[in-house]
Design a protein around this motif. Structure first.
Motif, mmCIF file in Angstrom:
data_model
loop_
_atom_site.group_PDB
_atom_site.id
_atom_site.type_symbol
_atom_site.label_atom_id
_atom_site.label_comp_id
_atom_site.label_asym_id
_atom_site.label_seq_id
_atom_site.Cartn_x
_atom_site.Cartn_y
_atom_site.Cartn_z
ATOM 1 N N CYS A 145 0.828 -1.205 0.000
ATOM 2 C CA CYS A 145 0.000 0.000 0.000
ATOM 3 C C CYS A 145 0.864 1.258 0.000
ATOM 4 N N SER A 146 0.462 2.229 -0.796
ATOM 5 C CA SER A 146 1.151 3.513 -0.849
ATOM 6 C C SER A 146 0.623 4.422 0.254
ATOM 7 N N ALA A 147 1.255 5.592 0.380
ATOM 8 C CA ALA A 147 0.757 6.589 1.328
ATOM 9 C C ALA A 147 -0.670 6.995 0.967
ATOM 10 N N GLU A 148 -0.934 7.149 -0.323
ATOM 11 C CA GLU A 148 -2.279 7.509 -0.774
ATOM 12 C C GLU A 148 -3.284 6.421 -0.408
ATOM 13 N N ASP A 149 -2.914 5.161 -0.645
ATOM 14 C CA ASP A 149 -3.797 4.044 -0.296
ATOM 15 C C ASP A 149 -4.069 4.032 1.203
ATOM 16 N N THR A 150 -3.001 4.207 1.973
ATOM 17 C CA THR A 150 -3.105 4.139 3.431
ATOM 18 C C THR A 150 -4.007 5.243 3.968
ATOM 19 N N GLU A 151 -3.817 6.446 3.459
ATOM 20 C CA GLU A 151 -4.631 7.568 3.934
ATOM 21 C C GLU A 151 -6.095 7.347 3.604
ATOM 22 N N ALA A 152 -6.371 6.778 2.439
ATOM 23 C CA ALA A 152 -7.763 6.504 2.063
ATOM 24 C C ALA A 152 -8.384 5.473 3.000
ATOM 25 N N ILE A 153 -7.628 4.443 3.344
ATOM 26 C CA ILE A 153 -8.151 3.408 4.241
ATOM 27 C C ILE A 153 -8.405 3.990 5.625
ATOM 28 N N ILE A 154 -7.465 4.781 6.123
ATOM 29 C CA ILE A 154 -7.650 5.404 7.443
ATOM 30 C C ILE A 154 -8.885 6.297 7.451
ATOM 31 N N GLU A 162 -2.481 -0.409 10.912
ATOM 32 C CA GLU A 162 -1.069 -0.677 11.182
ATOM 33 C C GLU A 162 -0.321 -0.824 9.863
ATOM 34 N N VAL A 163 0.898 -0.261 9.822
ATOM 35 C CA VAL A 163 1.702 -0.230 8.603
ATOM 36 C C VAL A 163 3.063 -0.850 8.878
ATOM 37 N N PHE A 164 3.524 -1.715 7.978
ATOM 38 C CA PHE A 164 4.895 -2.214 8.031
ATOM 39 C C PHE A 164 5.834 -1.083 7.633
ATOM 40 N N ASP A 217 14.853 -4.591 1.469
ATOM 41 C CA ASP A 217 14.063 -4.340 2.662
ATOM 42 C C ASP A 217 13.442 -2.947 2.578
ATOM 43 N N SER A 218 12.288 -2.821 3.179
ATOM 44 C CA SER A 218 11.629 -1.528 3.254
ATOM 45 C C SER A 218 12.230 -0.698 4.382
ATOM 46 N N CYS A 219 12.313 0.607 4.175
ATOM 47 C CA CYS A 219 12.714 1.542 5.228
ATOM 48 C C CYS A 219 11.881 2.806 5.073
ATOM 49 N N LEU A 220 10.975 3.008 6.007
ATOM 50 C CA LEU A 220 10.112 4.186 5.982
ATOM 51 C C LEU A 220 10.419 5.119 7.151
ATOM 52 N N ALA A 221 11.676 5.099 7.594
ATOM 53 C CA ALA A 221 12.068 5.943 8.726
ATOM 54 C C ALA A 221 11.839 7.414 8.436
ATOM 55 N N GLY A 222 11.952 7.810 7.190
ATOM 56 C CA GLY A 222 11.751 9.202 6.836
ATOM 57 C C GLY A 222 10.300 9.592 6.644
ATOM 58 N N GLU A 223 9.382 8.633 6.795
ATOM 59 C CA GLU A 223 7.965 8.892 6.544
ATOM 60 C C GLU A 223 7.126 8.895 7.815
ATOM 61 N N LEU A 224 7.765 8.798 8.966
ATOM 62 C CA LEU A 224 7.007 8.666 10.215
ATOM 63 C C LEU A 224 6.152 9.893 10.493
ATOM 64 N N GLY A 225 6.648 11.064 10.149
ATOM 65 C CA GLY A 225 5.856 12.272 10.344
ATOM 66 C C GLY A 225 4.592 12.261 9.518
ATOM 67 N N MET A 227 3.067 9.592 8.470
ATOM 68 C CA MET A 227 2.187 8.567 9.039
ATOM 69 C C MET A 227 1.424 9.117 10.240
ATOM 70 N N ALA A 228 2.130 9.846 11.103
ATOM 71 C CA ALA A 228 1.461 10.432 12.267
ATOM 72 C C ALA A 228 0.395 11.424 11.831
ATOM 73 N N ARG A 229 0.693 12.213 10.818
ATOM 74 C CA ARG A 229 -0.255 13.218 10.345
ATOM 75 C C ARG A 229 -1.528 12.576 9.812
ATOM 76 N N MET A 230 -1.392 11.476 9.047
ATOM 77 C CA MET A 230 -2.569 10.858 8.438
ATOM 78 C C MET A 230 -3.323 9.959 9.401
ATOM 79 N N GLY A 231 -2.731 9.669 10.570
ATOM 80 C CA GLY A 231 -3.453 8.890 11.564
ATOM 81 C C GLY A 231 -3.127 7.416 11.603
ATOM 82 N N VAL A 232 -1.955 7.025 11.101
ATOM 83 C CA VAL A 232 -1.521 5.631 11.250
ATOM 84 C C VAL A 232 -1.435 5.314 12.743
ATOM 85 N N SER A 233 -2.043 4.225 13.169
ATOM 86 C CA SER A 233 -2.079 3.878 14.592
ATOM 87 C C SER A 233 -0.818 3.179 15.063
#
Length: 692
Positions: A145-154, A162-164, A217-225, A227-233
């Protein structure tokens, strides 16, 4: 202020659990018992699991139990008992894949939080809402899932999402991979994946030193902000099969980034890569991108980062990085037992009493001395935040008595923090009735191209013909024949595709299509108002009788059982819903977000294409909706001359045509009607040998 996402770390062993907790995890996920998706990890014994719960809960860390595998009827009672035992001990949630187990847990342990595992293959808002409606408090969405997909689901689902965020990526959508099972008998759906995707293959060429299935391997360390903004739990770190030192190194960086609300520095990125990577990292799925740049390998001789691992190991082995703030209030009065109250920020408060203080003979106890003694919490999970002393003058209290008072108070506070919540435990419902386990076997056919539906094939009168939904918009009429027409919905799609899919479904109905094959839980809300009958496809992973009952209650009229079941297991299923099995065809090994042809540099999806392994076996590559790829087995399943599949209580037997010519489709159908032996190379699949 928006709450930060929970940081969920892997705990493949007790040491890894300690490493995760000491380095800042908010929660850990672990395996206990036989039913989890990482059965090759060290995991936990009964005693270790109870100790892990106490260790985590006293430190304010939640514990999630993974029961996220497919289960047979014989295994369901044990899995339910495992969950019940975990519930009694205070586990904070259970991750589930199997529909039958989900049903049992919801009915028998109604107060135990359930999380929909990524093995459920959820990647749309509709799928997430469906899981939520079934009682899942949290949904772990697909890694693709992309950021766009994730935000739509949230935005469209009330459940926690929850996001890997970091770790290994599977080439296939989780829960849809049969490659390890069919090639080596080790099922990824049963926690035994042999990782065939990490081996060399060639796309339309011999396998050399190419790894077209091995993602970085995936690394989304730079995307945590974001994720917090869109409401990832919750952000999850992968790695139950990795070393405790790896868990420590990765957890401490992600914990630091979340706490400080920033992205990683160059040094932190290097540290993450040093801990473990495959030719670096990728964040392309999150960005909505695909391509060859996502792929990488880890050479066998990659040196261990000894300095980094020694540093983090020394830190977590001290067991003092993670402490719980506690407030102490001590009352020492003449003529009354001394009392100490310990309170934490979670609302727990306990009071213990000690001896009656004596009158001072020489020097009286001071408030400063008493506070100093009470603050000595070293060697415990606690650190004093505030100490309040109420001390009458002229009194004496031995240091040993103060120490005992402190120990007793912290011990009582620990008991309060680890005490399991009171939860209901209800008896399991009776097994579903076997109301559909008899009747004449009927033939169904699925195709990948309309040319396969020749007049000669239709003249053989299949009971049901299933056609990919995306082929139907170009038709104004359906081929002539006395059959039920069904649309096969795409195995993978996104929210943004649903308006087009609904338009296609309307057109399908206008053509005379009366049914649809649903292979994903997200298909159900798409189809409920379509006016079409819903039939379950193989992607739903039906492995037991209660899963059939679950789908019956969802309104399905039949369901295809998993091709990872043995004949005997299919035979013994109680069938409250008419059951179907694939009895011929190339079984699907993977459905991939990446187009393998495009990644190889020459996208010729309209021509025959193959993936070749080291033995020279050729696995056909079929284009899938959304410019994805479905990898087929190298040889077709053949059961025609075996009487076994006709005695399993099945209502439908499916002939799955993929690469066959129209003439070959007709010949196969006739051979099955006659019970003829196979022509050429074939496989019996897993129906005889089963899987681990």
């Amino acid at each position: 202020m928006r709450r930060l996402p929970e940081l969920l770390a892997p705990a493949g062993s007790p040491e890894a659990l300690r490493a995760a907790v000491q380095h800042g995890a908010d929660a850990v996920y672990l395996g206990w018992g036989s039913f989890n998706a990482r059965r090759g990890a060290r995991n936990f014994s009964d005693e270790e699991f109870a100790e892990a719960l106490a260790y985590c809960h006293v430190r304010g860390v939640r514990v999630f139990l993974t029961l996220n595998t497919l289960l047979t009827d014989q295994e369901l009672p044990q899995a339910l008992e495992t969950a019940a035992a975990a519930c009694r001990l205070g586990a904070d949630a259970v991750l589930v894949q199997d529909w039958g187990l989900l049903t049992l847990l919801r009915l028998c342990l109604p107060d135990l939080p359930l999380h929909a595992s990524t093995q459920m293959s959820v990647f749309t808002s509709g799928g997430a809402r469906e899981a939520c409606g079934d009682g899942c408090q949290r949904v772990v969405i697909a890694r693709e899932c992309s950021a766009e997909d994730t935000e739509a689901i949230i935005r469209n689902c009330p459940a926690e999402i929850e996001v890997f965020a970091h770790g290994a990526l599977c080439m296939c959508y989780s829960g849809q991979c049969a490659m390890s099972a069919l090639i080596g008998g080790r099922s990824g759906n049963r926690g035994r994946c042999a990782q065939p995707c990490r081996l060399p293959y060639g796309v339309n060429e011999p396998a050399k030193k190419h790894f077209p299935l091995s993602l970085k391997d995936s690394c989304l360390a730079g995307e945590l902000g974001n994720m917090a903004r869109m409401g990832v739990s919750c952000v999850k770190l992968e790695g139950r099969m990795k070393r405790p030192e790896y868990v420590a190194a990765v957890t401490r960086i992600y914990a630091r980034l979340l706490a400080e609300g920033r992205g990683p520095t160059a040094a932190e990125n290097r540290e993450l890569e040093t801990a473990f990577s495959r030719s670096g990292f990728t964040s392309w799925y999150w960005q909505g991108k695909h391509g060859a740049g996502m792929f990488g390998v880890r050479p066998e001789n990659t040196p261990e980062p000894k300095a980094l691992f020694a540093e983090v190991r020394a830190a977590y082995e001290k067991d003092s990085l993670r402490t719980v703030p506690v407030d102490l209030t001590c009352r020492v009065s003449a003529g009354a037992p001394c009392a100490l109250t310990a309170a934490d920020s979670a609302g727990h408060s306990v009071t213990v009493s000690g001896p009656v203080p004596e009158a001072a003979r020489s020097r009286a106890l001071t408030a400063e001395e008493l506070e100093t003694r009470l603050r000595k919490t070293g060697g415990t999970a606690y650190a004093c935040r505030e100490v309040t002393v109420e001390l009458d003058g002229g009194l004496s209290l031995p240091a040993s008595a103060v120490n005992a008072l402190r120990r007793d108070a912290l011990s009582a506070l620990t008991e309060a923090r680890v005490h399991p919540p009171l939860r209901r435990e209800l008896p399991p419902p009776a097994p579903p009735e076997n109301t559909c386990g008899s009747g004449a076997l009927q033939w169904t056919v699925s195709v990948t191209g309309m040319a396969q539906l020749s007049p000669a094939l239709m003249a053989l009168n299949p009971a049901r013909v299933c056609v990919p939904l995306e082929l139907l918009p170009s038709l104004s009429t359906l081929p002539a024949g006395e059959t039920e027409w069904c649309a096969i919905l795409p195995r993978v799609w996104r929210d943004r595709d649903e308006p087009q899919l609904k338009t296609w479904l309307d057109h399908a109905r206008s053509l005379g299509v009366t049914g649809a094959l649903a292979g994903n839980i997200g298909h159900l809300p798409l189809l409920r108002d379509s006016g079409l009958y819903i039939y379950g496809d193989f992607g739903l992973n039906v492995f037991n009788s209660r899963s059939l009952e679950y789908l019956r209650k969802k309104g399905l009229r039949s369901a295809c059982v998993s091709f990872e079941l043995r004949f005997s297991q299919i035979r013994d299923l109680r069938k409250p819903l008419p059951a179907e099995a694939i009895v011929y065809g190339r079984l699907p090994l993977m459905i991939t977000e990446n187009c393998l042809l495009e990644n190889s540099g020459s996208c010729r999806c309209d021509q025959p294409n193959f993936l070749r392994d080291r033995t020279g076996a050729a696995f056909p590559l079929l284009p899938a909706y959304g410019h994805r790829t479905e990898i087929q087995n190298d040889r077709p399943l053949w059961l025609a001359e075996l009487p076994d599949f006709r005695r399993l209580g099945l209502r439908y037997a499916r002939l799955r045509f993929t690469t066959e010519s129209p003439a070959e489709c007709v010949q196969v159908f006739r051979d099955y009607l006659e019970g003829a032996p196979a022509r050429g190379t074939f496989t019996r699949g897993l129906y005889k040998r089963g899987v681990e």
